[in-house]
Design an enzyme around this catalytic site. Structure first.
Site, PDB file in Angstrom:
ATOM      1  N   TYR A  54       0.853  -1.192   0.000  1.00  0.00           N
ATOM      2  CA  TYR A  54       0.000   0.000   0.000  1.00  0.00           C
ATOM      3  C   TYR A  54       0.882   1.233   0.000  1.00  0.00           C
ATOM      4  O   TYR A  54       1.801   1.333   0.810  1.00  0.00           O
ATOM      5  CB  TYR A  54      -0.893   0.036   1.253  1.00  0.00           C
ATOM      6  N   ASP A 205      -6.066  12.896 -25.571  1.00  0.00           N
ATOM      7  CA  ASP A 205      -6.140  11.508 -25.089  1.00  0.00           C
ATOM      8  C   ASP A 205      -5.486  10.636 -26.161  1.00  0.00           C
ATOM      9  O   ASP A 205      -6.089  10.347 -27.193  1.00  0.00           O
ATOM     10  CB  ASP A 205      -7.616  11.151 -24.874  1.00  0.00           C
ATOM     11  N   THR A 231      -3.190   5.237 -22.245  1.00  0.00           N
ATOM     12  CA  THR A 231      -3.150   3.920 -21.612  1.00  0.00           C
ATOM     13  C   THR A 231      -1.849   3.254 -22.028  1.00  0.00           C
ATOM     14  O   THR A 231      -1.256   3.581 -23.062  1.00  0.00           O
ATOM     15  CB  THR A 231      -4.339   3.044 -22.015  1.00  0.00           C
ATOM     16  N   LYS A 234      -2.120  -0.576 -25.045  1.00  0.00           N
ATOM     17  CA  LYS A 234      -2.555  -0.704 -26.451  1.00  0.00           C
ATOM     18  C   LYS A 234      -1.300  -0.759 -27.326  1.00  0.00           C
ATOM     19  O   LYS A 234      -0.540  -1.715 -27.236  1.00  0.00           O
ATOM     20  CB  LYS A 234      -3.493   0.439 -26.811  1.00  0.00           C
ATOM     21  N   ARG A 240      -1.975  -3.377 -18.424  1.00  0.00           N
ATOM     22  CA  ARG A 240      -3.215  -2.599 -18.442  1.00  0.00           C
ATOM     23  C   ARG A 240      -3.073  -1.447 -17.453  1.00  0.00           C
ATOM     24  O   ARG A 240      -2.751  -1.677 -16.281  1.00  0.00           O
ATOM     25  CB  ARG A 240      -4.406  -3.466 -18.020  1.00  0.00           C
TER      26      ARG A 240
HETATM   27  N1  DSN Z   1     -11.249  -0.130 -24.535  1.00  0.00           N
HETATM   28  C1  DSN Z   1     -10.865   0.980 -25.326  1.00  0.00           C
HETATM   29  C2  DSN Z   1     -10.856   0.644 -26.769  1.00  0.00           C
HETATM   30  O1  DSN Z   1     -11.126  -0.492 -27.066  1.00  0.00           O
HETATM   31  O2  DSN Z   1     -10.600   1.499 -27.575  1.00  0.00           O
HETATM   32  C3  DSN Z   1     -11.793   2.048 -25.084  1.00  0.00           C
HETATM   33  O3  DSN Z   1     -12.178   2.077 -23.749  1.00  0.00           O
END
Ligand code: DSN
Length: 428
Positions: A54, A205, A231, A234, A240
């Site tokens: 934590y 974004d 994120t 991807k 993740r």
């Molecule tokens: N999960 C993301 C995507 O597939 O583009 C969007 O939240």
């Protein structure tokens, strides 16, 4: 894969499920544009002892003891992210892209303020103000979209005239760029100019192209936008999770929006895995990978057009292709197509196309991405094979034998391009 030393040997039910998922990922095609295959190093870090810790707060300012290592890990991740993207500040604590976006809004605007962003059915994201998202309930979102489709493929681009007109009329406090289903390059410069003209802040974004930005094959919004969210799982090929970049002047506002504004304890094990991914993305091999992702998407687009599909925006500049199924088969919905492809071992997601006459759950499009299969080693030649398999499966969607035959061909292709040829080490 049947090692008796598996750490999960004591829970055969969960182990069997995880092995099934590994088998699914190894034997079927992964074309979901927001997915990838991480390295074993990323996986190992996210499965590490830091899951036990934590560490509410930030390095050197924690609310719990025992954080010497957690501090070093988070500093490493932040520094690597700043170096990779050339940013003055990084926050690596957001659990995912949605909390990263919400934290950016918390830092930049007040509830009720007007925000200009792309509508979901035009290629935007739920957290860009969809009425079903908390973002759409907290702020007054006004939506822009894409230009009308044109037969020569030059339409369905972000409508910057509309962005400018809406900005002048609505005087938003914040303008958001960034998409989840848009296959063309997004230049940050014009958004910055519009934001400056109306006195708005500008947030980008880059969840989808983050890996392409890191590799220099998509223009970087860092330094142009006030805040950049992304994120890590991807095109960036990490665990993740989410992250936020800004200049130092916004560091305090962003950090306090993430914690204590929105989240409690960070996921330190995931932060360690983010650090691994940022280092991997800084390597020359990652630049080659990202260029290949783009080349593969372009090859996939050409091959799909050859199979009779219409592509939204006439093709792609990035890692994804948005297919309008209606020219291929007017009666074929995205939902039916996605389910048939699943049976044939081709994993993708249905997606609305701009001005889709069908609702999101049914949709008229398919979104396909090349980030994962490029990691598995596929090149342009395989993209043509993939397009052919996809067309065959959709034409034969009512014939179980044909779907099984495609599935066999997919399995054979996958044997040559296995993302985890040695399994996943001692993790399972
Ligand atoms: N999960 C993301 C995507 O597939 O583009 C969007 O939240």
């Amino acid at each position: 894969m049947t090692s008796v030393t598996s750490p999960l040997a004591g829970d055969p039910e969960v182990r069997a499920l995880l092995l099934d998922e590994l088998e699914r990922q190894r034997t079927t095609l992964q074309l979901i544009a927001s997915e990838n295959f991480t390295s074993l190093a990323v996986m190992a870090a996210s499965a590490s002892v830091l899951t036990n810790k934590y560490s509410e707060g930030y390095p050197s300012r924690r609310y719990y003891g025992g954080n010497t290592v957690a501090d070093e890990v988070e500093d490493l991740a932040r520094n690597r992210a700043m170096t990779l993207f050339g940013a003055g500040h990084a926050n690596v604590q957001p659990h995912a892209g949605s909390p990263a976006n919400l934290a950016a809004y918390l830092a930049l605007v007040e509830p009720g303020d007007t925000v200009l962003a792309m509508r979901l059915d035009q290629g935007g994201h739920l957290t860009h103000g969809s009425p079903v998202s908390i973002t759409g309930k907290l702020y007054r979102f006004v939506a822009y979209g894409v230009t009308p489709a044109k037969s020569d493929g030059t339409g369905e681009r972000i409508d910057l005239d509309q962005v400018r007109d809406l900005a002048r009329r609505e005087r938003p406090k914040l303008i958001v760029a960034g998409t989840t289903a848009y296959s063309r390059t997004i230049e940050p410069g014009p958004f910055r100019e519009i934001a400056d003209e109306v006195g708005a802040k500008f947030m980008f974004d880059m969840a989808h192209p983050a890996g392409l930005v890191a590799a220099g094959v998509h223009p970087s919004p860092v330094g142009t936008a006030d805040v950049v969210t992304f994120t890590t799982h991807k095109t960036l090929r990490g665990p993740r999770g989410g992250a936020i970049l800004s200049g130092t002047e916004l560091a305090r506002a962003i950090d306090s929006a993430v914690f204590p504004g929105l989240q409690g304890g960070p996921l330190d094990h995931v932060i360690a895995a983010k650090a691994v991914a940022f280092a991997e993305a800084a390597r020359p091999s990652f630049k080659k990978y990202a260029s290949q992702v783009v080349a593969n998407a372009s090859a996939l687009a050409d091959a799909l057009e050859g199979e009779g599909f219409r592509l939204v925006a006439g093709g792609t500049d990035n890692h994804l292709v948005l297919v309008d199924l209606r020219d291929f088969d007017a009666g074929l919905t995205g939902k039916v197509a996605q389910e048939a492809l699943d049976r044939a071992g081709i994993t993708c997601n249905r997606n609305q196309i701009p001005n889709d006459p069908r609702p999101p759950f049914v949709a008229s499009g398919l979104r396909l991405g090349t980030a994962a299969e490029t990691t598995a080693g596929m090149r342009e030649a395989e993209m043509s094979v993939v397009a052919g398999l996809l067309a065959r499966a959709l034409k034969g969607r009512d014939d179980p034998a044909e779907l099984e035959a495609v599935r066999e061909d997919v399995r054979a292709l996958r044997k040559t391009f296995d993302p985890y040829p040695e399994g996943v080490g001692g993790l399972l």
